[in-house]
Design an enzyme around this catalytic site. Structure first.
Site, PDB file in Angstrom:
ATOM      1  CB  THR A   1      43.128  42.907  38.872  1.00 34.93           C
ATOM      2  OG1 THR A   1      43.594  44.055  39.508  1.00 34.93           O
ATOM      3  CG2 THR A   1      41.783  42.842  38.795  1.00 34.93           C
ATOM      4  CG  ASN A   2      44.571  42.868  43.938  1.00 31.71           C
ATOM      5  OD1 ASN A   2      44.213  43.794  44.430  1.00 31.71           O
ATOM      6  ND2 ASN A   2      45.608  42.786  43.614  1.00 31.71           N
TER       7      ASN A   2
END
Ligand code: C5P
Length: 219
Positions: A29-30
């Site tokens: 993810t980020n």
């Protein structure tokens, strides 16, 4: 602003990160918090717009009066956005969509051993697909960059067939992912640009909406 300023306007807003599973316990993810997209959806709904908000996993309260569609992966976001696209006048893509996902989603937890490499495959570029299908919609993208802000942002504007791009310099204090403030520069298809000073994400949201809806009335 007036409660009915955006009455009759159908909008799709995306927000947050996507999560790309690797196995039952892990994902890529980020750092996207979803704050910018949620602020846009809230501001639009407050002023009468009909808003569909497609969001990845975030810890934010849904804005009142907004249709919230929760998704996890880029592929799920792609499907939700495509379903909502035909009736949209304006699409604002504030989500930080993962560009890659693991090529294989393992059914069981992967076991540790020596060194490991994880093959990744490209996710669909949702905004680029919208750009190809574009009829009368106004398309607004975001570009979060750590270098060459202008070239990268205007490159995306052209490549993805956008009307406006909101460029974020992630190296500036008070701008970017987790903050409640942002410093952005708006680039338009006609080659003009507009720099906004440091302001809250709520104020940035109102400015973005103002500029994007101007483009709608111009076309
Ligand atoms: O990832 P990139 O910097 O190219 O993102 C620019 C714009 O494209 C953003 O508005 C983002 O939401 C959108 N995007 C997308 N689908 C992707 C990657 C980015 O819609 N797979």
């Amino acid at each position: 602003g007036p409660k009915n300023k955006y009455q009759g306007l159908h909008m799709v807003v995306t927000a947050g990160p996507t999560q790309e599973p690797l196995d039952p316990v892990r994902y890529f993810t980020n750092h996207s918090s979803g704050k910018m997209g949620f602020a846009i959806a809230r501001a639009a709904a407050e002023q009468g717009a009909d808003v569909t908000l497609v969001s990845g996993p975030v810890n934010l309260t849904p804005p009142p009066g907004v249709e919230l569609i929760r998704v996890t992966t880029a592929e799920e976001m792609y499907r939700a956005v495509m379903d909502a696209y035909p009736k949209a006048d304006l699409v604002i893509k504030a989500a930080a969509v993962a560009d890659y996902r693991p090529a294989t989603v393992h059914g069981q937890k992967m076991k540790k051993g020596g060194e490991m490499a994880i093959p990744l495959v490209r996710n669909p570029d949702i905004l680029a697909e919208l750009g190809k299908k574009k009829e009368n919609q106004i398309l607004v993208g975001f570009a979060a960059e750590t270098e060459n802000l202008q070239e990268n942002a205007t490159g995306k504007l052209d490549r993805k067939n956008l009307d406006m791009i909101v460029a974020n310099d992630l190296t500036m204090a008070g701008a970017g992912f987790k903050a409640d403030t942002n410093i952005v520069r708006l680039y338009f298809r006609d080659g003009t640009e507009k720099e906004l000073p440091l302001m809250t994400k709520d104020e940035v949201a109102r400015q973005i909406l103002h500029e994007a809806t101007q483009l709608l009335t111009k076309q």
